[in-house]
Design a protein around this motif. Structure first.
Motif, PDB file in Angstrom:
ATOM      1  N   HIS A 110       0.716  -1.298   0.012  1.00 38.76           N
ATOM      2  CA  HIS A 110      -0.054   0.258  -0.252  1.00 38.76           C
ATOM      3  C   HIS A 110       0.794   1.447   0.262  1.00 38.76           C
ATOM      4  CE1 HIS A 110       0.695   1.116   4.070  1.00 38.76           C
ATOM      5  NE2 HIS A 110       0.709  -0.700   4.351  1.00 38.76           N
ATOM      6  N   PHE A 127     -12.931  -7.532  -7.534  1.00 38.07           N
ATOM      7  CA  PHE A 127     -13.376  -7.148  -6.029  1.00 38.07           C
ATOM      8  C   PHE A 127     -15.397  -8.271  -6.646  1.00 38.07           C
ATOM      9  CE2 PHE A 127     -10.474  -3.564  -5.382  1.00 38.07           C
ATOM     10  CZ  PHE A 127      -9.845  -4.409  -4.662  1.00 38.07           C
ATOM     11  N   MET A 160     -18.244  -5.756  -5.793  1.00 35.08           N
ATOM     12  CA  MET A 160     -18.603  -4.209  -6.412  1.00 35.08           C
ATOM     13  C   MET A 160     -18.665  -4.862  -7.993  1.00 35.08           C
ATOM     14  SD  MET A 160     -16.021  -2.287  -4.076  1.00 35.08           S
ATOM     15  CE  MET A 160     -14.663  -3.470  -3.568  1.00 35.08           C
ATOM     16  N   VAL A 168     -12.330   1.797  -6.012  1.00 23.31           N
ATOM     17  CA  VAL A 168     -11.030   1.331  -5.226  1.00 23.31           C
ATOM     18  C   VAL A 168      -9.853   2.196  -5.447  1.00 23.31           C
ATOM     19  CG1 VAL A 168     -10.788  -0.600  -3.615  1.00 23.31           C
ATOM     20  CG2 VAL A 168     -12.674  -0.095  -4.468  1.00 23.31           C
ATOM     21  N   HIS A 189      -8.117   4.478  -4.171  1.00 23.50           N
ATOM     22  CA  HIS A 189      -8.287   5.202  -3.054  1.00 23.50           C
ATOM     23  C   HIS A 189      -7.237   5.925  -2.528  1.00 23.50           C
ATOM     24  CE1 HIS A 189      -9.027   3.615   1.455  1.00 23.50           C
ATOM     25  NE2 HIS A 189      -7.436   3.423   1.748  1.00 23.50           N
ATOM     26  N   ALA A 247     -16.793  10.301   5.649  1.00 25.32           N
ATOM     27  CA  ALA A 247     -18.311   9.764   4.857  1.00 25.32           C
ATOM     28  C   ALA A 247     -18.944   9.666   5.733  1.00 25.32           C
ATOM     29  CB  ALA A 247     -17.730   7.675   5.334  1.00 25.32           C
ATOM     30  N   MET A 248     -19.477   9.867   7.014  1.00 27.93           N
ATOM     31  CA  MET A 248     -20.754   9.783   7.233  1.00 27.93           C
ATOM     32  C   MET A 248     -21.378  11.109   7.596  1.00 27.93           C
ATOM     33  SD  MET A 248     -20.516   7.101  10.665  1.00 27.93           S
ATOM     34  CE  MET A 248     -18.970   7.552  11.386  1.00 27.93           C
ATOM     35  N   ARG A 303     -19.865  13.497   5.028  1.00 27.42           N
ATOM     36  CA  ARG A 303     -20.147  14.127   3.434  1.00 27.42           C
ATOM     37  C   ARG A 303     -20.288  16.080   3.602  1.00 27.42           C
ATOM     38  NH1 ARG A 303     -23.395  10.157   0.504  1.00 27.42           N
ATOM     39  NH2 ARG A 303     -21.658   8.495   0.244  1.00 27.42           N
ATOM     40  N   GLU A 342     -15.402  12.677  -3.927  1.00 24.28           N
ATOM     41  CA  GLU A 342     -16.197  11.663  -4.616  1.00 24.28           C
ATOM     42  C   GLU A 342     -16.731  12.117  -5.823  1.00 24.28           C
ATOM     43  OE1 GLU A 342     -17.129   8.844  -3.198  1.00 24.28           O
ATOM     44  OE2 GLU A 342     -18.385   7.722  -4.265  1.00 24.28           O
ATOM     45  N   LEU A 398     -21.804   5.364   4.910  1.00 25.68           N
ATOM     46  CA  LEU A 398     -20.265   4.777   5.087  1.00 25.68           C
ATOM     47  C   LEU A 398     -19.928   3.161   3.633  1.00 25.68           C
ATOM     48  CD1 LEU A 398     -17.604   4.933   7.083  1.00 25.68           C
ATOM     49  CD2 LEU A 398     -18.945   3.404   8.002  1.00 25.68           C
ATOM     50  N   SER A 413     -19.172   4.986   0.124  1.00 23.85           N
ATOM     51  CA  SER A 413     -17.874   6.280   0.261  1.00 23.85           C
ATOM     52  C   SER A 413     -16.118   5.451   0.447  1.00 23.85           C
ATOM     53  CB  SER A 413     -17.644   6.591   1.535  1.00 23.85           C
ATOM     54  OG  SER A 413     -17.053   5.970   2.462  1.00 23.85           O
ATOM     55  N   ARG A 414     -15.792   6.897  -0.036  1.00 22.07           N
ATOM     56  CA  ARG A 414     -14.215   5.596  -0.377  1.00 22.07           C
ATOM     57  C   ARG A 414     -13.666   4.604   0.930  1.00 22.07           C
ATOM     58  NH1 ARG A 414      -9.622   7.378   2.205  1.00 22.07           N
ATOM     59  NH2 ARG A 414      -7.658   6.983   1.841  1.00 22.07           N
ATOM     60  N   ILE A 415     -15.021   4.703   2.087  1.00 19.70           N
ATOM     61  CA  ILE A 415     -13.998   3.820   2.929  1.00 19.70           C
ATOM     62  C   ILE A 415     -14.756   2.689   2.547  1.00 19.70           C
ATOM     63  CG2 ILE A 415     -14.427   3.500   5.821  1.00 19.70           C
ATOM     64  CD1 ILE A 415     -11.995   5.132   4.958  1.00 19.70           C
ATOM     65  N   ARG A 462     -16.139   1.211   0.300  1.00 25.31           N
ATOM     66  CA  ARG A 462     -15.734   0.752  -1.309  1.00 25.31           C
ATOM     67  C   ARG A 462     -14.420  -0.040  -0.071  1.00 25.31           C
ATOM     68  NH1 ARG A 462     -17.115   5.120  -3.739  1.00 25.31           N
ATOM     69  NH2 ARG A 462     -15.156   5.953  -3.271  1.00 25.31           N
ATOM     70  N   ALA A 463     -13.799   0.392   0.800  1.00 18.63           N
ATOM     71  CA  ALA A 463     -12.092  -0.424   1.137  1.00 18.63           C
ATOM     72  C   ALA A 463     -12.405  -1.614   1.791  1.00 18.63           C
ATOM     73  CB  ALA A 463     -11.372   0.872   1.559  1.00 18.63           C
ATOM     74  N   ARG A 467     -15.121  -3.435   2.009  1.00 20.34           N
ATOM     75  CA  ARG A 467     -15.647  -4.043   0.526  1.00 20.34           C
ATOM     76  C   ARG A 467     -14.488  -4.593  -0.007  1.00 20.34           C
ATOM     77  NH1 ARG A 467     -20.357  -1.427  -2.337  1.00 20.34           N
ATOM     78  NH2 ARG A 467     -19.726   0.034  -1.955  1.00 20.34           N
ATOM     79  N   ALA A 468     -13.268  -4.144  -0.299  1.00 11.73           N
ATOM     80  CA  ALA A 468     -12.631  -4.644  -1.373  1.00 11.73           C
ATOM     81  C   ALA A 468     -12.061  -5.423  -0.295  1.00 11.73           C
ATOM     82  CB  ALA A 468     -11.395  -3.547  -1.803  1.00 11.73           C
ATOM     83  N   ALA A 497      -6.978  -5.750  -2.582  1.00 11.02           N
ATOM     84  CA  ALA A 497      -7.154  -4.713  -1.734  1.00 11.02           C
ATOM     85  C   ALA A 497      -5.719  -3.532  -1.680  1.00 11.02           C
ATOM     86  CB  ALA A 497      -7.835  -4.921  -0.160  1.00 11.02           C
ATOM     87  N   ILE A 511      -4.919   0.170   0.380  1.00 10.50           N
ATOM     88  CA  ILE A 511      -5.071  -0.086   0.906  1.00 10.50           C
ATOM     89  C   ILE A 511      -4.859  -0.639   2.156  1.00 10.50           C
ATOM     90  CG2 ILE A 511      -7.149  -0.713   2.578  1.00 10.50           C
ATOM     91  CD1 ILE A 511      -8.956  -0.542  -0.622  1.00 10.50           C
ATOM     92  N   ASP A 512      -4.668   0.240   3.427  1.00  9.17           N
ATOM     93  CA  ASP A 512      -3.570   0.259   4.167  1.00  9.17           C
ATOM     94  C   ASP A 512      -4.150  -1.051   5.009  1.00  9.17           C
ATOM     95  OD1 ASP A 512      -2.021  -0.686   6.369  1.00  9.17           O
ATOM     96  OD2 ASP A 512      -1.816   1.217   6.950  1.00  9.17           O
ATOM     97  N   VAL A 558      -9.851   0.293  12.293  1.00  4.59           N
ATOM     98  CA  VAL A 558     -10.581   1.693  12.571  1.00  4.59           C
ATOM     99  C   VAL A 558     -12.186   0.821  12.444  1.00  4.59           C
ATOM    100  CG1 VAL A 558     -10.846   2.801  11.147  1.00  4.59           C
ATOM    101  CG2 VAL A 558      -9.006   3.221  11.399  1.00  4.59           C
ATOM    102  N   PHE A 613     -14.496   1.434  15.622  1.00  5.75           N
ATOM    103  CA  PHE A 613     -16.573   1.511  14.764  1.00  5.75           C
ATOM    104  C   PHE A 613     -16.973   0.661  15.448  1.00  5.75           C
ATOM    105  CE2 PHE A 613     -19.620   2.032  12.257  1.00  5.75           C
ATOM    106  CZ  PHE A 613     -20.085   2.991  11.732  1.00  5.75           C
TER     107      PHE A 613
END
Lengths: 255, 315
Positions: free
Chosen positions: A71, A88, A91, A99, A102, A112-113, A115, A123, B177, B180-182, B184-185, B187-188, B196, B201-202, B209, B213
């Motif tokens: 990464h 993936f 998706m 992705v 990233h 993300a929450m 916005r 986005e 959430l 969003s970017r996170i 998708r990460a 799900r990846a 991933a 993606i780290d 994280v 959450f």
């Protein structure tokens, strides 16, 4: 731009790579070829941080990168694809490419929450960039299909688009022609040349001789973990050691 | 879910909650709905970890208990206001999960299951044995109720509304959430860890994280539980509770936000319905779970949607 300096790697008693040394020049398509077991995949894995080399260095623009996690390499401008295509499946095609964005975006958990307005802008920009790339590889129409539903050849193109989405300067392709038919391979050759003309350096680890001979600027030949030869496609084709060790043996195998 | 759908779904859900908060007046139903809401929060948090990021936790009751005992201890032993304890307890759960998650989540599959199982057991032992703080096996009583202005929020209509407004908010935020970017990460990560990482993606950090959450959501559920019920005991935060949480996610449907609501409802109400079987209650319970998993392996939500789709196509 990428220097492979005397890299060795052994697994138990097997010397997968021995003092492999070459340079990838900026703006080139550099191929690495060799028969099965030559050490191509090991070299790929050492460059991408899957394995640390036993000795030697991998240097990207003056910075040692060997042993760093993948990464981090992506953030430094290296992107890769997989021999067996790793999309993936949960998706859509577009989301897969997103992705890939990233490392060029920064919205976190809270963003993300919440916005915030900048998250929305980010986005939108990402979606535009991803659609541009899908157009580039010719899959704009498939953007909203589930990635697992595409034929294999298209999946490979999605993977390339996803790799390009991270805006790499160096793209590593692991046997991109594997599993493709002749027509698809030809289209792929075209695409790789277009990628180079976008200013992206390409390293191609490949089995398919036609593809590499046609489009590579330089070729490195590996055999049993050692560098056997290096040069332009023309030089490689007339290299006696290569003919004997690689093409010759391959020819015998066919008979 | 697109932005517009999300707003509609949330509005519809808010409508249902509003209607229920006026019409449900039976105290038993109010309590049951309150517990379902609390369980939904638990399932929702765990689903982010299990359903989306593909990481299992068999010790999530630890964070549920941390929320409950944390606020219980701060308010009864130290005389804190619940609203002062609230951010402290949630932050503590989040940090603890992150610190534990960094090394633990390097494990995968069975090993991660074992690691989180250990965490749950340690937490349960602390709840049970630290007599001076937690009241030991007999639990803690007299946890003060929450107050807003002059209104006391207790087990009943007000508590039910509080819990469901919290669930609604959590739903809205989690659905943002996921998209969003996170998200998708995540799900990846759930699909292919190697790919991933190849996308930059780290994975180690992201797992910690999202673990954190989900722990905050569990602690939030524990906080609400402690103040609404007013009494907590270690048996509510044991290994069985962790398993029940996993069951809610799996039965409801992995990687489905609405599935969390569904799974939490079914797993909470099933024992109530099964009282008629008296001695055989647990046997029938187990049987129901087996049948669901055999016939609807993707969970109730997805399974039923697929069934409806099939009927519509064939009919």
């Amino acid at each position: 731009m990428l220097n492979i300096e005397n890299v060795s790697k052994a697994f138990g008693g097997v010397q997968a790579l021995y003092r492999v040394h070459f340079q990838v020049r900026e703006g080139h398509i550099q191929a690495v070829i060799g028969p099965n077991g030559a050490g191509k995949t090991t070299l790929f894995n050492v460059i991408t941080g899957v394995y640390a080399p036993d000795e030697g260095r991998i240097v990207l623009d003056g910075t040692e990168i060997h042993g760093r996690p993948m990464h981090e390499l992506v953030a430094r401008g290296i992107a890769r694809t997989f021999q067996n295509v790793e999309l993936f499946p949960s998706m859509t095609v577009l989301e897969n490419v997103l992705v890939g964005r990233h490392v060029r975006t920064r919205c976190g958990l809270v963003g993300a929450m919440a916005r915030w307005p900048w998250v929305g802008r980010e986005e939108r920009q990402s979606r535009e960039a991803a659609m541009d790339l899908l157009r580039f590889v010719g899959l704009e129409e498939a953007a909203h299909k589930m990635s697992g539903d595409l034929p294999f050849g298209w999946q490979r193109l999605v993977e390339i688009a996803r790799a390009l989405a991270s805006e790499p300067r160096l793209l590593l392709l692991d046997e991109p022609a594997a599993g493709l038919n002749a027509v698809e391979t030809e289209a792929l050759a075209d695409l790789i040349q277009q990628i180079r003309s976008r200013g992206i350096t390409v390293v191609l680890v490949e089995h398919d001789m036609n593809l590499t001979m046609d489009i590579s600027d330089r070729i490195v030949v590996l055999d049993r973990g050692r560098k056997l030869a290096e040069g332009t496609p023309r030089e490689i084709q007339s290299d006696e050691a290569v003919m004997e060790a690689y093409l010759g043996r391959k020819g015998q195998g066919k008979r | 879910m697109t932005g517009k759908n999300r707003v509609w779904a949330t509005a519809a859900f808010a409508g249902v909650i509003a209607v229920a908060s006026v019409t449900v007046s039976n105290a038993y139903h109010q309590q049951l709905l309150t517990i379902i809401g609390i369980h939904t929060l638990l399932a929702l948090g765990l689903n982010m970890l299990m359903g989306y990021a593909g990481q299992i936790s068999l010790g999530h009751a630890a964070f549920y208990g941390l929320g409950a005992y944390g606020t219980g201890i701060l308010t009864t032993h130290y005389g804190w206001s619940p609203w002062a304890a609230f951010p402290v307890v949630l932050t503590a759960a989040g940090w603890l999960a992150y610190v534990i998650g960094r090394p633990t989540l390097k494990l995968s599959g069975y090993y991660l299951a074992m690691g989180t199982l250990g965490l749950g057991i340690i937490a349960h032992v602390i709840f049970r044995e630290w007599d001076s703080m937690t009241g030991g096996a007999s639990g803690m009583v007299g946890i003060p109720p929450l107050q807003v202005g002059g209104t006391v929020l207790s087990l009943g209509r007000s508590g039910m509304i509080l819990v469901w407004v919290t669930v609604l908010t959590a739903f809205f935020l989690c659905s943002r959430l996921v998209d969003s970017r996170i998200g998708r990460a995540l799900r990846a990560l759930g699909d292919s860890q190697g790919a991933a990482a190849a996308c930059g993606i780290d994975t180690g950090r992201l797992k910690a994280v999202i673990f954190s959450f989900s722990a905050v959501l569990a602690a939030l559920a524990g906080f609400l539980y402690a103040h609404l019920v007013g009494f907590i005991s270690p048996s509510s935060f044991d290994f069985l509770m962790s398993i029940r949480m996993v069951t809610m996610v799996v039965i409801g449907g992995m990687a489905s936000i609405w599935g969390s609501l569904f799974g939490a409802s079914v797993i909470t109400m099933l024992p109530e319905w099964l009282h008629v079987f008296s001695d055989y209650e647990m046997t029938v319970y187990g049987l129901v779970l087996m049948v669901v998993m055999i016939f609807l392996p993707q969970g109730l939500t997805r399974g039923m949607l697929d069934a409806v789709e099939r009927v519509r196509r064939e009919g």
